[in-house]
Design a protein around this motif. Structure first.
Motif, PDB file in Angstrom:
ATOM      1  N   ILE A   1     -17.712   4.786   1.702  1.00  0.00           N
ATOM      2  CA  ILE A   1     -17.047   4.566   0.881  1.00  0.00           C
ATOM      3  C   ILE A   1     -15.062   4.960   2.139  1.00  0.00           C
ATOM      4  O   ILE A   1     -14.655   5.931   1.653  1.00  0.00           O
ATOM      5  N   PHE A   2     -14.693   3.625   1.454  1.00  0.00           N
ATOM      6  CA  PHE A   2     -13.045   3.715   2.402  1.00  0.00           C
ATOM      7  C   PHE A   2     -12.350   3.543   0.919  1.00  0.00           C
ATOM      8  O   PHE A   2     -12.655   2.951   0.303  1.00  0.00           O
ATOM      9  N   SER A   3     -10.979   4.873   0.785  1.00  0.00           N
ATOM     10  CA  SER A   3     -10.285   4.152  -0.263  1.00  0.00           C
ATOM     11  C   SER A   3      -8.727   4.854  -0.146  1.00  0.00           C
ATOM     12  O   SER A   3      -8.660   5.029   1.404  1.00  0.00           O
ATOM     13  N   ALA A   4      -8.352   4.482  -1.021  1.00  0.00           N
ATOM     14  CA  ALA A   4      -6.739   4.660  -0.852  1.00  0.00           C
ATOM     15  C   ALA A   4      -7.082   5.839  -2.408  1.00  0.00           C
ATOM     16  O   ALA A   4      -7.248   5.131  -3.276  1.00  0.00           O
ATOM     17  N   GLY A   5      -5.638   6.137  -2.303  1.00  0.00           N
ATOM     18  CA  GLY A   5      -4.868   6.918  -4.068  1.00  0.00           C
ATOM     19  C   GLY A   5      -3.792   7.233  -3.658  1.00  0.00           C
ATOM     20  O   GLY A   5      -2.951   8.053  -2.658  1.00  0.00           O
ATOM     21  N   PHE A   6      -3.568   8.989  -4.267  1.00  0.00           N
ATOM     22  CA  PHE A   6      -2.387   9.158  -4.201  1.00  0.00           C
ATOM     23  C   PHE A   6      -2.853  10.352  -5.304  1.00  0.00           C
ATOM     24  O   PHE A   6      -3.556  10.604  -5.964  1.00  0.00           O
ATOM     25  N   SER A   7      -2.072  11.569  -5.036  1.00  0.00           N
ATOM     26  CA  SER A   7      -1.467  13.377  -5.615  1.00  0.00           C
ATOM     27  C   SER A   7      -0.297  12.664  -5.983  1.00  0.00           C
ATOM     28  O   SER A   7       0.820  12.491  -5.087  1.00  0.00           O
ATOM     29  N   VAL A   8      -0.262  13.703  -7.171  1.00  0.00           N
ATOM     30  CA  VAL A   8       1.177  14.058  -7.501  1.00  0.00           C
ATOM     31  C   VAL A   8       1.285  15.625  -7.530  1.00  0.00           C
ATOM     32  O   VAL A   8       0.599  16.190  -8.826  1.00  0.00           O
ATOM     33  N   ARG A   9       1.918  16.508  -7.038  1.00  0.00           N
ATOM     34  CA  ARG A   9       2.311  17.635  -7.222  1.00  0.00           C
ATOM     35  C   ARG A   9       3.448  18.506  -7.689  1.00  0.00           C
ATOM     36  O   ARG A   9       4.382  18.429  -7.671  1.00  0.00           O
ATOM     37  N   TYR A  10       3.225  18.883  -8.843  1.00  0.00           N
ATOM     38  CA  TYR A  10       4.357  19.886  -9.201  1.00  0.00           C
ATOM     39  C   TYR A  10       4.313  21.346  -9.289  1.00  0.00           C
ATOM     40  O   TYR A  10       3.559  21.558 -10.710  1.00  0.00           O
ATOM     41  N   PRO A  11       5.241  21.890  -8.543  1.00  0.00           N
ATOM     42  CA  PRO A  11       5.263  23.542  -8.635  1.00  0.00           C
ATOM     43  C   PRO A  11       5.915  23.597  -9.644  1.00  0.00           C
ATOM     44  O   PRO A  11       6.820  23.660 -10.320  1.00  0.00           O
ATOM     45  N   PHE A  12       5.665  25.121 -10.376  1.00  0.00           N
ATOM     46  CA  PHE A  12       6.108  25.597 -11.681  1.00  0.00           C
ATOM     47  C   PHE A  12       6.698  26.861 -11.414  1.00  0.00           C
ATOM     48  O   PHE A  12       5.464  27.656 -10.946  1.00  0.00           O
ATOM     49  N   LEU A  13       7.447  27.917 -12.176  1.00  0.00           N
ATOM     50  CA  LEU A  13       7.122  29.113 -12.652  1.00  0.00           C
ATOM     51  C   LEU A  13       6.665  29.481 -11.076  1.00  0.00           C
ATOM     52  O   LEU A  13       5.600  30.843 -11.344  1.00  0.00           O
ATOM     53  N   LYS A  14       7.491  29.577  -9.777  1.00  0.00           N
ATOM     54  CA  LYS A  14       7.107  30.249  -9.271  1.00  0.00           C
ATOM     55  C   LYS A  14       5.671  30.398  -8.193  1.00  0.00           C
ATOM     56  O   LYS A  14       4.608  30.037  -7.150  1.00  0.00           O
ATOM     57  N   ARG A  15       4.910  30.551  -9.085  1.00  0.00           N
ATOM     58  CA  ARG A  15       2.921  30.940  -8.857  1.00  0.00           C
ATOM     59  C   ARG A  15       2.904  29.783  -8.596  1.00  0.00           C
ATOM     60  O   ARG A  15       1.208  29.896  -8.562  1.00  0.00           O
ATOM     61  N   PHE A  16       3.134  28.539 -10.143  1.00  0.00           N
ATOM     62  CA  PHE A  16       1.852  28.240 -10.307  1.00  0.00           C
ATOM     63  C   PHE A  16       2.287  26.858  -9.570  1.00  0.00           C
ATOM     64  O   PHE A  16       3.144  25.893  -9.545  1.00  0.00           O
ATOM     65  N   VAL A  17       1.424  25.445  -9.635  1.00  0.00           N
ATOM     66  CA  VAL A  17       0.756  24.452  -9.550  1.00  0.00           C
ATOM     67  C   VAL A  17       0.307  24.030 -10.239  1.00  0.00           C
ATOM     68  O   VAL A  17      -1.287  23.815 -10.113  1.00  0.00           O
TER      69      VAL A  17
END
Length: 327
Positions: free
Chosen positions: A207-223
């Motif tokens: 399989i060849f694919s395309a995509g995206f991710s959205v990453r949000y760090p918060f409270l210093k230790r959490f993502v």
């Protein structure tokens, strides 16, 4: 020709992945020659797959002649990965790449069921159920893209992906319920017991694919991280052995392609230290409408006995826990 075209795509992706880190690294070294702005991460994971892979035979168009379902409910696995990324992706746009491997543990993973619609008016005529043993499972996932700083602390990463999946299953024991002639199946039919291996099936997905991710760090230790992948570029090679049909059995070779893949993901990370973290991730991989040709051979004399329209589908959840370390 399909293999050659897929190989070309893979070479292009490899060249992009190989040259992009060098370009970004050279730019960073001009700004800071003492310390690299990139890091490697690696880790190990334990998880489970839960769902079903489908082996399909069509009468014509979308009208099914046979459907065979292969359970992974669940299939446990061990995995590992290596990742290359910016140490501080919020600082500037940078290159990102990740390669992961998962190995399934051989085990009984549910049932294998076979349905045939050969009765009058395309009604169900045959049904069988067997214990499904997963002999082997290997999943390779590769993604390469660009991490882009967004608003606040959000990081957006569009990427290209390559996925390879290999499975082999064996249906054992169980029973058959076959109607006679053109009669329809019903639950009152006698259950004819089966002993030992009845059928085996292997799938190899490219399989060849395309995509995206959205990453949000918060409270210093959490993502928290979410993503989505899509692909219309799917190729499947499958091999099906029916041990009870004919003196030495029948073997079916399937080559199917096309259709589409949809894969949403959601993950949650806790950072013990800046270098060590624990991640819980869930995803759902769904494929549909992948079709092609199937050729059946008699194992007794290798003669061609059938040519039909075949298909493959995959509908599986993936839940994994990963411990990782940044270098």
């Amino acid at each position: 020709m399909k293999i050659i075209n897929l190989f070309k795509y893979f070479v292009i992706i490899f060249l992009i992945c190989y040259t992009s880190p060098l370009l970004f690294s050279e730019q960073d070294q001009d700004n800071n020659k003492k310390e690299s702005n990139y890091q490697f991460s690696t880790g190990a994971s334990l998880g489970m797959l839960y769902g079903t892979s489908f082996e399909l035979v069509y009468r014509t168009g979308d009208i099914l002649l046979s459907e065979l379902t292969w359970d992974m409910k669940p299939l446990f696995y061990f995995g590992s990965f290596v990742e290359f990324s910016r140490k501080d992706p919020m600082e500037k746009t940078g290159f990102y790449a990740k390669l992961g491997l998962k190995f399934g543990f051989p085990a009984n993973t549910g049932f294998m069921e076979d349905r045939d619609w050969e009765a009058a008016n395309y009604e169900l005529s045959n049904f069988s159920r067997h214990d499904n043993f997963t002999n082997s499972a290997l999943l390779l996932d590769f993604a390469a893209g660009i991490s882009i700083p967004g608003f606040s602390t959000v990081i957006i990463t569009p990427f290209l992906g390559f996925n390879y999946m290999h499975y082999k299953w064996t249906g054992r024991d169980g029973y058959l319920q076959y109607a006679s002639g053109t009669n329809a199946w019903d639950d009152s039919l006698p259950k004819i017991p089966c002993y030992g291996p009845v059928i085996s099936y292997s799938q190899n997905w490219i399989i060849f694919s395309a995509g995206f991710s959205v990453r949000y760090p918060f409270l210093k230790r959490f993502v928290i991280e979410g993503g989505f992948s899509f692909s219309p570029l799917i190729l499947v090679y499958a091999l099906d052995d029916h041990f009870l049909r004919s003196t030495k059995g029948l073997q079916f070779h399937d080559e199917v392609s096309g259709g589409y893949l949809l894969e949403p993901t959601l993950g949650f990370t806790y950072r013990f230290t800046p270098k060590m973290q624990l991640n819980l991730k869930a995803s759902y991989r769904y494929t549909n409408n992948t079709k092609g040709n199937s050729q059946g051979y008699n194992n007794e004399n290798d003669s061609l006995v059938s040519v039909s329209l075949a298909g493959a589908e995959y509908q599986v959840w993936d839940l994994g826990l990963t411990f990782s370390y940044n270098f």
